[in-house]
Design a protein around this motif. Structure first.
Motif, PDB file in Angstrom:
ATOM      1  N   SER A   1       0.743  -1.216   0.020  1.00  0.00           N
ATOM      2  CA  SER A   1       0.052  -0.017   0.055  1.00  0.00           C
ATOM      3  C   SER A   1       0.777   1.261   0.113  1.00  0.00           C
TER       4      SER A   1
ATOM      5  N   THR B   1      -3.300   3.769   2.029  1.00  0.00           N
ATOM      6  CA  THR B   1      -4.700   3.387   2.429  1.00  0.00           C
ATOM      7  C   THR B   1      -4.509   3.214   3.853  1.00  0.00           C
TER       8      THR B   1
ATOM      9  N   THR C   1     -11.567   4.352   1.242  1.00  0.00           N
ATOM     10  CA  THR C   1     -10.563   5.259   2.086  1.00  0.00           C
ATOM     11  C   THR C   1     -11.820   5.836   3.117  1.00  0.00           C
TER      12      THR C   1
END
Length: 322
Positions: free
Chosen positions: A254, A258, A301
Motif C-alpha cells: 500500500s 490506504t 478510504t
C-alpha cells in the motif's frame, strides 16, 4: 404444408432471436464484470474508463449506500438470466461481499448497547450476503476448475491444497472475495460448526491468491489475512507472528496510502494488547491520508476513515481510563 412451413419458420426465427439475445447477454456480462463467460479476464483498452469508478471513486458514502442495493439487484438479475456466465457470477459475488461489509456490518458496529437486537439482525443480514457472495465466487472457481467447490467443503487439507494449486491469475479476484466473505461470515458467527469445519479453505484460498499476486489491490489480501491471524484463536488457525508478517506485506504494497492497515492494526493489535498510544498513532496515520491520492479507492478510504473517527471518539470503550 403451409402450416408446417410457417411453424418451422417461426421456430427458426425464435431460435435466431434467442441466439442473438444470448450473444448480447454474454457481451453485456463480460463488459460489466471484466471477465468472459469462461472466467478468463477480458482485455481492456488502455484508454477505456472504468465505469465502477463512479462508485469506488465516490466520497459520499450515504449516496453510494442508497444506490448500492439497486446495483446489486441489477447484477443478480443479469446473473440469474445468464447463470453460466462465470464473469457475472464473480461480479455479483463481489458486490454481495462489498455490500455486506461497507453498508451492513460496518454501520451496525456503531450501534449502541441499547440497540442490541437491531445490531444482531444487521449482523445476520451481513452474514447472509457474505455467504451468498462466497457461494457465487465458488461457482466461478468451480466453473474454471471442476470439483473445486467440493474440495473446499471437504475438510481435507490435501484436497484443498491440490485444488488451490490449480489457480492462476484469472482466479485471484474470485479467490479474494470468496475468502474475504467466508472469513467475515465466520467472524460474525464463530460458533457455527459448518464454518468452523471448513475454516482451512478460505485461508488456503487467500494464501494462494497472495502467492500468485502479492501486490493485489493495494494489499487487500494481506489485510484480510492479517485480521484473521491476529483475531482467531490458536485452535482455529490464529497466528500472531504470521499476522504481523501479513501486516508488513500490506504496508509494503500500500505504500502507506490506504488507511485500512492502520485501522486493522488499531483494532487487531492495539486493543487486545491495551496499547492506547499505538491505537492513537495508528488511527492518526489513517486519518492523515488524502482520499484523493488514489481516486479509484476514495470510497473505501472514506469508509475506513469514518471507522477510524468512530474508534477515536469511543476510545474509552476499549481502554481503561485511570
Amino acid at each position: 404444408m403451409k402450416k408446417g412451413r410457417s411453424l418451422f419458420l417461426s421456430v427458426a426465427v425464435c431460435a435466431v432471436l434467442c441466439l442473438c439475445s444470448a450473444c448480447v447477454s454474454d457481451m453485456v456480462g463480460s463488459s460489466l464484470s471484466g471477465y468472459k463467460k469462461n472466467g478468463v479476464q477480458a482485455k481492456k483498452s488502455a484508454s477505456k474508463n472504468d465505469p465502477m469508478l463512479a462508485l469506488t471513486g465516490e466520497t459520499d458514502v450515504i449516496l453510494v449506500g442508497d444506490f448500492f442495493p439497486t446495483a446489486l439487484k441489477m447484477y443478480e438479475i443479469l446473473q440469474a438470466q445468464n447463470p453460466d456466465h462465470l464473469g457475472l457470477a464473480y461480479m455479483t459475488g463481489s458486490l454481495n461481499v462489498m455490500y455486506a461489509n461497507a453498508f451492513v456490518q460496518t454501520p451496525a458496529e456503531s450501534l449502541g448497547v441499547n440497540e442490541f437486537d437491531k445490531q444482531n439482525a444487521e449482523f445476520e443480514r451481513a452474514k447472509l450476503h457474505y455467504l451468498r457472495g462466497r457461494d457465487l465466487e465458488l461457482r466461478f472457481l468451480d466453473g474454471r476448475h471442476k470439483g473445486f467447490a467440493d474440495a473446499m467443503f471437504s475438510g481435507d487439507e490435501k484436497r484443498i491444497a491440490a485444488a488451490v494449486a490449480e489457480m492462476d491469475n484469472n482466479d485471484v479476484d474470485a479467490a479474494y472475495w470468496c475468502g474475504a466473505g467466508w472469513l467475515a461470515a465466520f467472524s460474525l458467527d464463530i460458533l457455527n460448526p459448518d464454518l468452523i469445519a471448513n475454516l482451512g479453505a478460505p485461508i488456503a484460498l487467500l494464501n494462494r491468491a497472495a502467492e500468485i499476486n502479492p501486490d493485489y489491490n493495494g494489499g487487500a489480501i494481506w489485510d484480510v489475512l492479517f485480521n484473521f491471524y491476529m483475531a482467531a484463536p490458536g485452535d482455529f488457525g490464529g497466528d500472531p507472528e504470521r499476522g504481523m508478517q501479513c501486516y508488513e506485506e500490506e504496508l509494503r504494497v500500500s505504500g502507506g496510502k490506504t488507511p485500512g492497515p492502520y485501522v486493522t492494526y488499531a483494532t487487531a493489535v492495539c486493543i487486545p494488547n491495551g496499547d492506547e498510544e499505538g491505537f492513537d498513532e495508528a488511527l492518526d496515520k489513517a486519518l492523515a491520508i488524502n482520499p484523493d491520492d488514489v481516486p479509484a479507492t476514495r470510497l473505501m478510504t472514506t469508509i475506513a476513515q469514518n471507522k477510524a473517527r468512530y474508534l477515536k471518539a469511543h476510545k474509552s470503550d476499549y481502554f481503561v481510563q485511570w
